[in-house]
Design an enzyme around this catalytic site. Structure first.
Site: not given
Ligand code: DGL
Length: 265
Positions: A11-12
């Site tokens: 994930d980010s």
């Molecule tokens: N968890 C990411 C998503 O589902 C986080 C959002 C992001 O990095 O802006 O989109």
């Protein structure tokens, strides 16, 4: 036969840990490698080209760890980048969109579904397109980028006035739309599900990471890829892991002290 290779999840930032929590519940004997791109979060305000580039690097990092499957536990990557990168790796890649869409189409009684996510996710129109193809009558989408920051900063208590206020600002239109089902299209959002629910009583909330983790478990079992020993999780981040480690418990639903390894990707 037991396939002891780990499952890769990225994930980010912290949001993908919601998927890890669910995978650990469903598959307690699987090893998991998690990568949170904390040095470059948020993804949702970036251009598609940048999101695709980052997502490819994240997946590459996991792929080098000989994972048996990669889960992009990020709504932004799943909607914007997955189609571009999934054929680059010789393992199956899951995103969090398809199972959420199937669950929402099944859950809605009046056919009106709402989606919230990052700017990039909402602009992609991917949830909307797939929901309509799945027979949903109408879809209302709303970008809620501040939710990501609020969650990353720990503004997650049910009575947090700031998060409640932001909720009201973002979700009033959805409330008025009469949608009876809401997809939390960003993996950070389930952490504030109770605040969202308080504002939208009676609306069924769909957690994409949870739906997808169930699919991953079925996929491994159907393909003889489950492991019969293991159960550890390794965490990697692209920025100092101190705040990641401090907040991880909120996402993992426990008070576990985790160690996040810093990597340069
Ligand atoms: N968890 C990411 C998503 O589902 C986080 C959002 C992001 O990095 O802006 O989109």
């Amino acid at each position: 036969m037991s396939d002891k290779r780990p499952i890769g999840v990225f994930d980010s930032g912290l949001g993908g840990l919601c998927a890890v929590k669910e995978l650990r519940r469903l598959l307690p004997k699987e090893d998991i490698i998690y990568f949170g791109d904390t040095g470059r979060v948020p993804y949702g305000s970036k251009s598609p080209q940048t999101i695709i580039k980052y997502a490819r690097q994240d997946a590459e990092f996991l792929y080098k760890h000989n994972v048996k499957l990669i889960l992009a536990a990020c709504g932004t990557v799943s909607t914007v980048a997955l189609d571009d990168i999934k054929n680059d790796f010789e393992v199956t890649m899951f995103g969090v969109v398809d199972d959420a869409v199937a669950a929402a189409a099944k859950a809605t009684k009046n056919g009106n579904v709402a989606v919230i996510g990052t700017n990039a996710t909402v602009e992609s129109g991917v949830f909307e397109k797939k929901l309509l193809a799945a027979g949903t009558k109408s879809v209302i989408s709303c970008a809620c980028p501040l939710f990501v920051q609020l969650v990353e900063c720990g503004f997650t208590n049910r009575d947090n006035e700031i998060t409640k206020g932001v909720c009201k600002t973002y979700l009033s239109q959805i409330k008025e739309s009469g949608a009876d089902t809401l997809i939390l299209g960003c993996t950070h959002f389930p952490i504030i599900a109770d605040i969202i629910s308080d504002f939208l009583p009676g609306v069924t909330l769909i957690d994409p990471a949870k739906e997808t983790a169930a699919h991953v478990a079925k996929h491994l079992s159907k393909n003889g890829m489950t492991s019969d020993e293991g159960g550890g999780t390794e965490y990697y981040v692209s920025d100092d892991g101190t705040s990641f480690s401090a907040s991880a418990g909120v996402f993992l639903g426990n008070s576990e002290k985790i160690k996040a390894n810093l990597v340069n990707i």
